[in-house]
Design an enzyme around this catalytic site. Structure first.
Site, PDB file in Angstrom:
ATOM      1  N   ASP A  48      -2.710   5.696 -10.103  1.00 21.53           N
ATOM      2  CA  ASP A  48      -2.993   6.300  -8.939  1.00 21.53           C
ATOM      3  C   ASP A  48      -3.805   5.562  -8.157  1.00 21.53           C
ATOM      4  O   ASP A  48      -4.390   4.686  -8.399  1.00 21.53           O
ATOM      5  CB  ASP A  48      -3.461   7.916  -9.084  1.00 21.53           C
ATOM      6  N   ARG A  49      -3.809   5.816  -6.735  1.00 20.77           N
ATOM      7  CA  ARG A  49      -4.697   5.202  -5.693  1.00 20.77           C
ATOM      8  C   ARG A  49      -6.119   4.903  -6.317  1.00 20.77           C
ATOM      9  O   ARG A  49      -6.558   3.778  -5.889  1.00 20.77           O
ATOM     10  CB  ARG A  49      -4.854   6.191  -4.442  1.00 20.77           C
TER      11      ARG A  49
END
Length: 249
Positions: free
Chosen positions: A102-103
């Site tokens: 994820d980011r």
């Protein structure tokens, strides 16, 4: 495969753009002789502006994903593909990430244009282990390693328990976690189930393949022997053997 099609598939441009490269004499063989668009020549013998071609189909890249970058082709904000040369984003078949980070997570990410290899690495049936370095907002519970290793932990909203996972406690609020499955935001949700919050999550290893000292944002192609390390049964089985925590909170 014709030279023109080979170069177009590798992202050197549209067929018209590749034809222009060839017409300009910028495509040659290893001996420096200009090549025609319909030439039949092996990949390793082709040069563009005197440089060897990018790797052929079957490419597997190791990327050190930085924080704030998204594993997507079309999301908003910085994308992992912007870290690669523009040609790599035009390859056919396209490069895809093997799983996601994820980011707000960083570390080892694999990208490939080989669908069979992607499936082999990411298939839930293979249980390829992935190891993460975790920093937490609160002190770890003393029984955290036992809970994760038990194979009975249920995540919120799910009805199937998690597979056993290995937690190596490195300090009051830091640990190394090895998982053999990849459920949505699994590592973060596991610690949330224990009443804790993940401050940082960094993937160090897939199978027996380690990120090493590759800088954030950098990438490199993997050699055949490195790809084999992902599936090294002896090395990966050793990862999954629980060991006593080095620290008890």
């Amino acid at each position: 495969m014709s030279l023109l099609r080979m170069l177009a598939n590798l992202g050197y441009g549209s067929r018209r753009q590749v034809q222009a490269l060839i017409d300009a004499g910028r495509v040659s063989d290893a001996g420096g002789r200009a090549l025609r668009a319909d030439a039949s020549i092996i990949h390793a013998e082709v040069r563009v502006d005197g440089q060897p071609l990018d790797p052929a189909h079957g490419l597997l890249l190791m990327l050190h994903k930085p924080l704030g970058v998204t594993c997507s082709h079309d999301d908003t904000g910085p994308l992992i593909y912007t870290l690669l040369p523009p040609r790599y984003r035009l390859r056919r078949p396209p490069l895809s990430s093997v799983g996601r980070l994820d980011r707000d997570s960083s570390g080892l990410l694999l990208l490939t244009d080989d669908g069979a290899l992607l499936h082999r690495i990411s298939s839930p049936r293979r249980h390829v282990p992935k190891t993460y370095r975790v920093e937490l907002a609160e002190d770890l519970r003393a029984n955290a390693a036992a809970v994760f290793a038990g194979g009975t932990l249920l995540l919120k909203g799910e009805s199937v328990p998690l597979l056993p996972a290995v937690l190596e406690v490195l300090g009051p609020r830091s640990a190394r976690l090895t998982l053999r499955e990849g459920r949505y935001h699994q590592a973060r949700r596991m610690f949330a189930a224990l009443g804790n919050h993940v401050l940082s999550l960094h993937r160090e290893r897939i199978g027996a393949l380690q990120l090493g000292d590759l800088p954030a944002g950098a990438w490199r192609p993997l050699a055949t022997d490195e790809i084999a390390r992902i599936f090294d049964a002896e090395a990966t089985s050793a990862i999954a053997v629980p060991s006593p925590a080095k620290f008890s909170a």
